[in-house]
Design a protein around this motif. Structure first.
Motif, PDB file in Angstrom:
ATOM      1  N   SER A  87      25.043  37.387   7.010  1.00 35.97           N
ATOM      2  CA  SER A  87      25.916  37.820   6.157  1.00 35.97           C
ATOM      3  C   SER A  87      27.184  38.278   6.834  1.00 35.97           C
ATOM      4  CB  SER A  87      25.429  38.984   5.099  1.00 35.97           C
ATOM      5  OG  SER A  87      25.272  40.050   5.858  1.00 35.97           O
ATOM      6  N   THR A  88      28.432  38.182   6.413  1.00 33.39           N
ATOM      7  CA  THR A  88      29.548  38.475   7.044  1.00 33.39           C
ATOM      8  C   THR A  88      30.221  39.666   6.259  1.00 33.39           C
ATOM      9  OG1 THR A  88      30.616  36.946   6.115  1.00 33.39           O
ATOM     10  CG2 THR A  88      30.011  36.629   8.362  1.00 33.39           C
ATOM     11  N   ASP A 116      28.265  35.325  -2.902  1.00 30.08           N
ATOM     12  CA  ASP A 116      27.955  34.584  -1.758  1.00 30.08           C
ATOM     13  C   ASP A 116      26.873  35.183  -0.548  1.00 30.08           C
ATOM     14  OD1 ASP A 116      29.539  32.811  -3.045  1.00 30.08           O
ATOM     15  OD2 ASP A 116      31.206  33.097  -1.844  1.00 30.08           O
ATOM     16  N   GLY A 117      26.430  36.111  -0.774  1.00 27.37           N
ATOM     17  CA  GLY A 117      25.538  36.813   0.108  1.00 27.37           C
ATOM     18  C   GLY A 117      26.286  37.850   1.161  1.00 27.37           C
ATOM     19  N   ALA A 171      27.212  46.154  -0.333  1.00 27.36           N
ATOM     20  CA  ALA A 171      26.491  45.105  -0.013  1.00 27.36           C
ATOM     21  C   ALA A 171      25.891  44.550  -1.197  1.00 27.36           C
ATOM     22  CB  ALA A 171      25.194  45.630   1.041  1.00 27.36           C
ATOM     23  N   PRO A 172      25.402  43.235  -1.094  1.00 23.57           N
ATOM     24  CA  PRO A 172      24.708  42.763  -2.480  1.00 23.57           C
ATOM     25  C   PRO A 172      23.397  43.322  -2.383  1.00 23.57           C
ATOM     26  CG  PRO A 172      24.792  41.052  -0.327  1.00 23.57           C
ATOM     27  CD  PRO A 172      25.754  42.507   0.022  1.00 23.57           C
ATOM     28  N   GLY A 173      23.040  43.257  -3.754  1.00 23.56           N
ATOM     29  CA  GLY A 173      21.495  43.829  -4.022  1.00 23.56           C
ATOM     30  C   GLY A 173      21.578  45.027  -4.987  1.00 23.56           C
TER      31      GLY A 173
END
Length: 175
Positions: A87-88, A116-117, A171-173
């Motif tokens: 992940s960037t 997009d993660g 962050a995703p999650g």
């Protein structure tokens, strides 16, 4: 379980008749060593058991071959290489006088990055004496958090002031 050969690209793996040596060190489908065997006998044994003979360590003498399902082995290798997606951190830059419409547009971009993660870093730049009113920046970050409510995310780094910038990482999650 796959042993050896995990770092070999699937196009470099030799199977059945593609193996061009006379003898191979044979390992059966359960991982049991069967010793050095003629390659034709090894191919015959694999076919009788309903599997393929796959060369897993071609650089040894004699090469190590294993009786296994080649399609499954190839799938696992491809899955292992494709799961290494990193992940960037995508950056969104804002200013203290950002309008509500522009802020909503920036939040839309943040949501897309998270979907997009990727992680999103929101950076707020202060110019000149704007830094005196750093609480304005905190209010903007609170608005961003409020606009992201209900969207799967977690704040990885709370807003903090560094020089003339204030930044936060999302962050995703789940939070």
């Amino acid at each position: 379980m796959i042993t050896g050969g995990d770092n070999i690209a699937t196009k470099d793996i030799r199977v059945n008749e593609e193996i061009r040596v006379k003898e191979v060190r044979l390992v059966d489908e359960n991982g049991k060593q069967l010793g050095v065997v003629n390659v034709r006998e090894a191919i015959q044994m694999a076919r009788e058991r309903g599997y393929d003979l796959v060369e897993v360590a071609p650089n040894t003498n004699p090469p190590v071959c294993r009786i296994m399902d080649y399609g499954k082995y190839k799938y696992q290798l491809e899955k292992k290489t494709s799961s290494k997606k990193t992940s960037t951190v995508k950056e969104i830059k804002i200013r203290p006088q950002i309008s509500d419409h522009d802020l909503q547009l920036k939040v839309k971009h943040i949501k897309r990055f998270l979907e997009d993660g990727n992680k999103a870093r929101v950076t707020l730049f202060f110019r000149g004496r704007e830094i005196v009113h750093s609480e304005t920046g905190m209010k903007i970050f609170d608005k961003i958090k409020a606009l992201l409510i209900g969207f799967a995310h977690k704040i990885e780094q709370e807003p903090r002031l560094e020089g003339n910038t204030m930044s936060m990482i999302i962050a995703p999650g789940k939070d």
